[in-house]
Motif scaffolding. Structure first.
Motif, PDB file in Angstrom:
ATOM      1  N   ASP A  60     -50.832  24.650 -46.899  1.00 30.59           N
ATOM      2  CA  ASP A  60     -52.129  25.299 -46.667  1.00 30.59           C
ATOM      3  C   ASP A  60     -52.092  26.816 -46.886  1.00 30.59           C
ATOM      4  O   ASP A  60     -53.066  27.405 -47.372  1.00 30.59           O
ATOM      5  N   SER A  61     -50.993  27.447 -46.531  1.00 28.08           N
ATOM      6  CA  SER A  61     -50.948  28.916 -46.564  1.00 28.08           C
ATOM      7  C   SER A  61     -50.983  29.491 -47.976  1.00 28.08           C
ATOM      8  O   SER A  61     -51.223  30.694 -48.143  1.00 28.08           O
ATOM      9  N   VAL A  62     -50.757  28.666 -48.990  1.00 29.48           N
ATOM     10  CA  VAL A  62     -50.756  29.187 -50.359  1.00 29.48           C
ATOM     11  C   VAL A  62     -51.892  28.607 -51.211  1.00 29.48           C
ATOM     12  O   VAL A  62     -52.067  29.021 -52.362  1.00 29.48           O
ATOM     13  N   LYS A  63     -52.649  27.688 -50.664  1.00 35.67           N
ATOM     14  CA  LYS A  63     -53.763  27.100 -51.422  1.00 35.67           C
ATOM     15  C   LYS A  63     -54.740  28.179 -51.866  1.00 35.67           C
ATOM     16  O   LYS A  63     -55.115  29.053 -51.085  1.00 35.67           O
ATOM     17  N   GLY A  64     -55.133  28.113 -53.123  1.00 41.84           N
ATOM     18  CA  GLY A  64     -56.055  29.107 -53.662  1.00 41.84           C
ATOM     19  C   GLY A  64     -55.385  30.379 -54.143  1.00 41.84           C
ATOM     20  O   GLY A  64     -56.030  31.222 -54.774  1.00 41.84           O
ATOM     21  N   MET A  81     -47.841  33.131 -58.456  1.00 41.99           N
ATOM     22  CA  MET A  81     -48.197  33.575 -57.114  1.00 41.99           C
ATOM     23  C   MET A  81     -49.150  34.765 -57.226  1.00 41.99           C
ATOM     24  O   MET A  81     -48.779  35.797 -57.787  1.00 41.99           O
ATOM     25  N   ASN A  82     -50.344  34.602 -56.712  1.00 39.30           N
ATOM     26  CA  ASN A  82     -51.371  35.649 -56.776  1.00 39.30           C
ATOM     27  C   ASN A  82     -51.746  36.117 -55.379  1.00 39.30           C
ATOM     28  O   ASN A  82     -51.525  35.405 -54.389  1.00 39.30           O
ATOM     29  N   ASN A  83     -52.321  37.314 -55.315  1.00 40.74           N
ATOM     30  CA  ASN A  83     -52.773  37.870 -54.041  1.00 40.74           C
ATOM     31  C   ASN A  83     -51.720  37.688 -52.954  1.00 40.74           C
ATOM     32  O   ASN A  83     -51.996  37.166 -51.866  1.00 40.74           O
ATOM     33  N   MET A  84     -50.540  38.138 -53.245  1.00 39.52           N
ATOM     34  CA  MET A  84     -49.417  37.922 -52.338  1.00 39.52           C
ATOM     35  C   MET A  84     -49.532  38.798 -51.101  1.00 39.52           C
ATOM     36  O   MET A  84     -50.161  39.870 -51.119  1.00 39.52           O
ATOM     37  N   ASN A  85     -48.923  38.330 -50.030  1.00 36.31           N
ATOM     38  CA  ASN A  85     -48.907  39.083 -48.785  1.00 36.31           C
ATOM     39  C   ASN A  85     -47.492  39.085 -48.211  1.00 36.31           C
ATOM     40  O   ASN A  85     -46.637  38.322 -48.647  1.00 36.31           O
ATOM     41  N   PRO A  86     -47.220  39.947 -47.243  1.00 38.72           N
ATOM     42  CA  PRO A  86     -45.853  40.068 -46.712  1.00 38.72           C
ATOM     43  C   PRO A  86     -45.300  38.760 -46.152  1.00 38.72           C
ATOM     44  O   PRO A  86     -44.073  38.575 -46.143  1.00 38.72           O
ATOM     45  N   GLU A  87     -46.173  37.852 -45.709  1.00 34.47           N
ATOM     46  CA  GLU A  87     -45.708  36.562 -45.195  1.00 34.47           C
ATOM     47  C   GLU A  87     -45.126  35.674 -46.298  1.00 34.47           C
ATOM     48  O   GLU A  87     -44.497  34.652 -46.007  1.00 34.47           O
TER      49      GLU A  87
END
Length: 126
Positions: A60-64, A81-87
């Motif tokens: 779920d955390s990477v969907k979209g 991997m798009n719109n990446m975040n520190p998590e």
């Protein structure tokens, strides 16, 4: 069968990165393939899978944001991997299993895979 993951690096939040996993061995087109990741101090977790028919499944955390795809002619698995975040910071591993005919959601467990790559580090700064 050998898997070689590459493409990791240091990016900023909101950036994109593409991981690759080159797979040796016969009948690549029949494999189920997956990406997992392991953050410091945490257990390895499922990210995405793709079966021999190119059906996909994501945590779920990477969907979209993430896209898993394969190019059979290149014997290569990718993770865009798009719109990446520190998590998303973790060591990313690719995995393969020769019994690729099940639905993609079947391959969420690490024990479904017979072969693993060595991992590539992805670091996302805020």
């Amino acid at each position: 069968v050998q898997l070689q993951a590459s493409g990791g690096g240091l990016v900023q939040a909101g950036d994109s990165l593409r991981l690759s996993c080159a797979v040796s061995g016969p009948t690549f087109e029949h494999y189920a393939l997956g990406w997992f990741r392991q953050a410091p101090g945490k257990e390895r977790e499922f990210v995405a899978s793709i079966n021999l028919g190119s059906s996909t499944y994501y945590t779920d955390s990477v969907k979209g944001r993430f896209i898993i795809y394969r190019i059979n002619a290149e014997r290569t698995l990718y993770l865009q991997m798009n719109n990446m975040n520190p998590e998303d910071t973790a060591v990313y591993f690719c995995a393969a299993d020769p019994t690729g005919m099940c639905r993609a959601a079947y391959y969420v467990d690490a024990d479904k895979y017979a072969y693993w790559g060595q991992g590539t580090q992805v670091t996302v700064s805020s």
